[in-house]
Motif scaffolding. Structure first.
Motif, short mmCIF file in Angstrom:
data_model
loop_
_atom_site.label_atom_id
_atom_site.label_comp_id
_atom_site.label_asym_id
_atom_site.label_seq_id
_atom_site.Cartn_x
_atom_site.Cartn_y
_atom_site.Cartn_z
N LEU C 262 0.83 -1.21 0.00
CA LEU C 262 0.00 0.00 0.00
C LEU C 262 0.86 1.26 0.00
O LEU C 262 0.63 2.20 -0.77
N VAL C 263 1.89 1.27 0.85
CA VAL C 263 2.72 2.47 0.99
C VAL C 263 3.59 2.68 -0.25
O VAL C 263 3.72 3.79 -0.76
N ILE C 264 4.17 1.59 -0.76
CA ILE C 264 5.07 1.73 -1.91
C ILE C 264 4.27 2.18 -3.14
O ILE C 264 4.71 3.02 -3.91
N VAL C 275 -0.89 -0.87 -8.19
CA VAL C 275 0.50 -0.79 -8.64
C VAL C 275 1.44 -1.32 -7.55
O VAL C 275 2.39 -2.05 -7.83
N GLY C 276 1.17 -0.96 -6.31
CA GLY C 276 2.02 -1.41 -5.19
C GLY C 276 2.02 -2.92 -5.09
O GLY C 276 3.08 -3.54 -4.91
N ARG C 323 10.02 8.90 -1.93
CA ARG C 323 8.73 9.04 -2.60
C ARG C 323 7.64 8.75 -1.58
O ARG C 323 6.94 7.74 -1.66
N PRO C 324 7.50 9.68 -0.62
CA PRO C 324 6.59 9.41 0.50
C PRO C 324 5.15 9.18 0.07
O PRO C 324 4.39 8.58 0.80
N ARG C 325 4.79 9.62 -1.13
CA ARG C 325 3.43 9.36 -1.58
C ARG C 325 3.35 8.14 -2.48
O ARG C 325 2.33 7.90 -3.13
#
Lengths: 293, 510, 340
Positions: C262-264, C275-276, C323-325
């Motif tokens: 989710l985060v990546i 995509v993650g 890439r925190p988002r």
């Protein structure tokens, strides 16, 4: 007699959790970071002591301690510093990643299977005190805990760096305005938490008698409960929380019917849940905090 | 448009509202009536409790005592989200748009929030944006908007709940004079279009006086004046609430050691053409200020004038856009705050910001980080305690338990322990009782006589002008006036520079 | 063009595009070896989990560490409802007699798993949604530990530390992909709905959200319950995929992997969740190949257990820092669904 044994157990377990909670609380207070990787610092300390065990005792202590401090500082510099100022959830995820990284790096290097922990086997011997047969380890750990907790309290209360740390934890801007160098203070917090972690490594590894990559998870999770119980951000609260959790788990062991005992953790986290909802500031609300407008 | 004042069915009313935070009384005994169709101005100096009152009226702050009624219905126990559903809209000081959403979505959100379907809300939002003249910007992300546009979208969002009452918290803050003038006609038009009651908090006095049907003035959490704009403008208690009472007796006007300023010697602090922007808001534009060695300089201005920003830039907490700050002959550029403290610049921040979980002694000790020898430090510590005997008796107690005046002393003492050459103070009189203000100023005068250079930011002009050698008047981020403190106290241009109109005549000028 | 579509139309287009991608992957993988098919099936189940988590976490901004409990609940429901009565009687003697006697079709068990997870989410969500910020995330973590402790110790009902076997094989690639597609469609419709929109408003600015009439607790609770349903279904599918249920599966490791996905990918968009999942799956596969060791020509790099996890956590840290988002930056494919 049995009551006395329970009390001793409670203090011993509680002290261990108190040190975990303080190690977590020190970092949270200053960075608003819940450091999941603290458990892996404990694990790394255990491995360091265990692998160096063939060297002379004092050398083992110095080398392993130095290793742990270096590791904690390295984590702070590489993983947490670039994220400073981000929201607490990102920091939490980052520490989760660091924790997972270190655990599996250990798997890569030493394998997933547990290794025996052989440092200072004398600790396992028992001595008789007032009719109770107690392992020496209990006394050593009690002594270490008292020294560690008193030491942390003294550092925070008496030294310039300690006072600066508490100042920065309360209000970073004011601390800066008073000339406090925040990077130094954060490094100091990591060093203190590393030393606490090292003591936990020693006691905990000796207690369970083996080393494994995931060994840090359980103390971390319980220490975490203690931190919440004491109110995130309050250091006396964290220490107290540790002892309360110790007392609760010994009590649960004593009063729960045998088939419910394994659910201790479920009960503890049920408690976390209730505390968060009912009393989010923790058991011990810092009085002076309330004066603030 | 005329309505019976007693008709609570068509008004938002507060009766005897008080808000107490841990012993501090932020509001006390406030009565307020906002009828539909009228525009009510709410003014008062910084710390008067205006925003707290708006929070009470919109459900974000539960009153400790008193009641708020919306169209005659008591609101006790309502959650904040129930207020907009019953026709109360509000804006915030910072626009608080949904930053990653488009302008259209921001306004649509309000319609969806009160229970419309997305398509209904979207149509309504498009219509509002059209009305406000920003339809062309509807697909722009809110965070990319210019500041003035953000504020307008904030108002548009409040309109999307079809307000019966609209609370605007400093709608003109950070706007250019032209934008502020446009806003004025806009607000009047909104009142007519929605037939709603509008409450406006503003520091822009000109705007308030032109816009409002009635004005209510708060100071220290109480209503000190109510009436028509003309009545309020000429009310001397209002002028005093802002500028401080004119002391005639009992307070000594400081003997000026160097009445003529040392213009020839190099100043200790020299600021030239300083510009600071926060995002798209210009906080300071081309501010130039000089403080001579040993001089006591005051910068006077209303809330939002840019005083705190100026101090932040000097202390290194805020980065300047352009311009120079030189100190002690050299430029200050990238030095961090801690380094500046070591160079002798100490700041006593607004609101004191003492560390309440530390003891008084610990608060003082952290100020001592820059000292080298133990002996020096000990002597310095004694000196400071000598000056603040109250603190000596409370050394081991938690700083959070000190009274406001004592906390201010602690904040000054903490700054002094860093052995500053230049002492910066941000509104030290804020929120203090008059007697306490006197004692703080006596301390400052004594420090100044001892040779310390002081730069003071104040809203309380009379008090500051009595203590300082020289002063600047700052409004909307620009220096409007400067001169010798004595001269400024009687300068007829002063009120205009400070308020934007002349309080003695009640004339609003542009 | 996206901006001229209504929110609902835009999200439907988005869902169709993402589902087409899922279908293409499914078609390609179904031509490959059995091993690859298993990897793809596993990935589709993870996709369901991650998209399910996204419905709550992405729209509310509150990261959840507790959703793997819902996965566990779904898996145990499948075990309780679909294992044959004779095996149940010996493995889970603590179950009530009527439940032991019951033997449902796996599809029914899957829906039941989702429903049970939703019911539990409602029960825990009532207090949980009172919490804000970091306390909310800690609360979800407490949920994870409570359920893990229960799964691994309530032996007569869950088999405790042992494994529950005898689940019918049900989950194959098309079924897993179908449920994943359904979940994507649901997530897209939810985020275009008024409820989803209000929840995103509360994510952007909770105070402003209240000031326009949004009841944040209510919106969060709705999302929590819906998202638990899909994760619960994924749990049942997972159980029918592995055909065993082991408590240890539903704890930190899987939590870490799904949160990493989710985060990546970028937790603020549905595209990010997809995509993650794809990225982490491919990356893990690559590392898994490497784990076996390979010859660099001049030196033979020995295979190392743990390399996969080390690589994954390093990738996650890098993503957080640089890439925190996330990979998508929180944007939707083609700007569909105008808010980011």
């Amino acid at each position: 007699m049995i009551a006395l044994q329970y009390i001793l157990d409670a203090i011993n377990i509680g002290g261990l959790y108190a040190m975990m909670a303080l190690g977590i609380g020190l970092i949270f207070g200053i960075m608003r970071l819940i450091n999941f990787a603290h458990g892996e610092v404990v694990m790394a300390g255990g491995y360091a002591i265990g692998l160096l065990a063939t060297l002379p005792g004092p050398l083992v202590i110095v080398l392993s301690l130095a290793f742990i401090i270096a590791l904690a500082l390295l984590i702070e510099q590489t993983a947490f510093r670039p994220l400073r100022g981000q929201d607490p959830a990102s920091l939490l995820v980052a520490s989760f990643a660091v924790s997972y990284f270190l655990q599996n790096l250990t798997v890569m290097i030493f394998g997933a299977r547990p290794l025996p922990f052989t440092f200072a086997p004398v600790l396992a011997e028992t001595i008789e005190v007032a009719g109770l047969r107690l392992p020496l380890l209990q006394f050593v750990s009690l002594g270490l805990m008292i020294i560690a907790l008193a030491g942390v309290a003294a550092l925070l209360k008496r030294t310039a760096l300690g006072i600066q740390l508490r100042a920065a934890a309360e209000d970073v801007v004011t601390a800066r305005l008073s000339g406090v160098k925040v990077n130094r203070v954060i490094a100091f917090a990591f060093v203190m938490s590393a030393v606490l972690a090292w003591i936990v490594s020693l006691i905990y590894s000796a207690q369970i008698g083996q080393l494994s990559p995931a060994m840090g998870v359980r103390p971390l999770i319980i220490g975490f409960v203690a931190t919440i119980l004491g109110g995130l951000g309050s250091l006396p609260g964290a220490a107290l929380g540790g002892f309360v959790v110790g007392a609760i788990s010994v009590l649960l062991d004593a009063v729960l019917p045998a088939d419910l005992r394994p659910f201790r953790e479920a009960f503890l986290f049920g408690l976390v849940f209730v505390i968060l909802v009912v009393r989010p500031d923790g058991l011990l609300r810092v009085r002076a905090m309330q004066e603030r407008v | 448009m005329e309505r019976n004042a007693g008709d609570t069915r068509n008004s938002l009313t507060a009766r005897g509202v008080g808000v107490h935070f841990e012993g501090l009384r932020a509001l006390e005994g406030i009565d307020l009536d906002l009828a539909r169709g009228e525009i009510l101005g709410l003014i008062g100096p910084n710390g008067a409790g205006k925003t707290t009152l708006v929070n009470v009226l919109s459900g974000f702050q539960e009153p400790s005592v008193g009641t708020v009624e919306l169209d005659g219905q008591p609101t006790t126990g309502w959650a904040p989200h129930q207020f907009p559903r019953r026709g109360l809209g509000r804006t915030f000081q910072a626009a608080r748009l949904f930053p990653d959403m488009t302008v259209l979505e921001n306004v649509e959100m309000a319609g969806v929030g009160i229970g419309l379907s997305r398509s209904q809300a979207r149509d309504g939002a498009a219509e509002i944006l059209d009305y406000l003249g920003i339809a062309a910007r509807q697909h722009v992300t809110a965070s990319a908007l210019a500041y003035g546009e953000q504020r307008l979208v904030g108002i548009g969002r409040a309109l999307a709940i079809t307000p019966r009452y609209l609370l605007l918290d400093e709608p003109a803050a950070g706007l250019s004079p032209q934008e502020a003038a446009d806003l004025l006609t806009r607000i009047t038009a909104i009142r007519d279009r929605y037939d709603c009651g509008i409450l406006v908090i503003e520091h822009n006095m000109q705007l308030i006086m032109k816009l409002c049907d009635r004005v209510q003035v708060l100071a220290r959490g109480k209503t000190i004046s109510k009436g028509s704009p003309t009545q309020v403008q000429t009310d001397q208690t209002v002028r005093e609430a802002y500028l401080g009472a004119t002391h005639q007796t009992g307070t000594r006007v400081r003997e000026r050691v160097q009445a003529t300023v040392i213009q020839d010697t190099a100043p200790l602090l020299k600021i030239e053409d300083l510009v600071v922007d926060y995002g798209s808001v210009r906080a300071l534009s081309n501010v130039s200020i000089a403080v001579g060695d040993g001089e006591f300089v005051a910068v006077i201005g209303p809330n939002g004038a840019g005083k705190s920003t100026l101090l932040s830039a000097i202390a290194g907490l805020t980065r300047a856009g352009s311009g120079t700050i030189s100190y002690n002959g050299g430029p200050l550029a990238s030095e961090r705050t801690a380094a500046r403290v070591e160079m002798g610049i100490a700041l006593v921040p607004e609101g004191r910001r003492i560390l309440s979980n530390l003891t008084v002694e610990e608060n003082l000790r952290i100020g001592q980080t820059t000292r080298r020898s133990e002996l020096d430090a000990a002597r310095r510590f004694e000196d400071v305690l000598e000056r603040f005997p109250v603190l000596r008796s409370r050394l081991k107690g938690y700083a959070g338990k000190l009274s406001g005046g004592e906390q201010q002393q602690l904040a000054i003492a903490r700054a002094l322990l860093a052995e500053p050459k230049l002492l910066l103070l941000d509104e030290p009189s804020l929120g203090l009782a008059p007697l306490m203000i006197d004692s703080v100023y006596e301390t400052l005068s004594a420090l100044s006589e001892g040779g310390l250079t002081i730069l003071l930011m104040e809203q309380n002009a009379n008090r500051a002008l009595m203590a300082a050698d020289r002063a600047y008047v700052l409004r909307h981020g620009t220096v409007e006036l400067d001169g010798q403190a004595d001269a400024l106290r009687v300068d007829p241009a002063f009120d205009r520079a400070y308020f934007g109109f002349d309080t003695r005549e009640g004339v609003v000028t542009n | 063009m996206a901006r001229y579509l209504s929110p609902k139309a835009a999200s439907l287009v988005l869902a169709v595009l993402l589902i087409v991608a899922v279908a293409v992957v499914t078609l390609v993988c179904s031509q490959l070896s059995g091993g690859s098919q298993r990897v793809a099936t596993d990935a589709m189940i993870k996709l369901t989990i991650v998209v399910g988590m996204y419905m709550f976490a992405g729209n509310s901004g509150v990261l959840s560490f507790g959703h793997i409990s819902f996965l566990g609940l779904g898996a145990y429901s499948a075990a309780w409802l679909t294992i044959s009565p004779s095996i149940k009687a010996s493995l889970m003697p603590g179950l009530p007699a009527w439940l032991i006697a019951l033997e449902l079709h796996p599809a029914a068990g899957t829906v039941a798993g989702g429903l049970l997870a939703s019911a539990v989410a409602l029960l825990f969500g009532l207090p949980l949604t009172r919490l804000a910020g970091i306390a909310a995330s800690i609360g979800t973590f407490a949920l994870l530990v409570i359920f893990y402790a229960t799964f691994s110790n309530w032996t007569p009902v869950t088999g405790g530390q042992g494994s529950l076997y005898g689940l019918p094989t049900f989950t194959n690639l098309p079924i897993a992909a179908g449920v994943a597609s359904l979940t994507i469609l649901a997530a897209a419709l939810y985020q275009a709905s008024a409820a989803g929109f209000r929840l995103r408003g509360s994510r952007e600015d909770p105070i402003a959200a209240r000031a326009v009439g949004i009841d944040i607790r209510r919106e969060r609770l709705i999302a929590f319950v819906i998202s638990a349903f899909f994760v619960g279904m994924a749990g049942a599918l997972y159980a029918h995929f592995l055909t065993v249920v082991v408590a240890g599966e539903f704890y930190l490791k899987l939590t870490f992997i799904t949160v990493a996905m989710l985060v990546i990918g970028g937790m603020r968009s549905l595209t990010g969740a997809v995509v993650g999942t794809a990225f982490v799956t491919l990356f893990s596969e690559l590392l898994r190949q490497t784990e076996r060791g390979f010859d660099l020509g001049f030196v033979v790099v020995g295979g190392r257990l743990g390399l996969q996890e080390v690589g994954l956590s390093a990738a996650m840290l890098l993503a957080l820092i640089f890439r925190p988002r996330g990979i998508t930056g929180g944007r939707e494919l083609g700007g569909l669904g105008t808010s980011r």
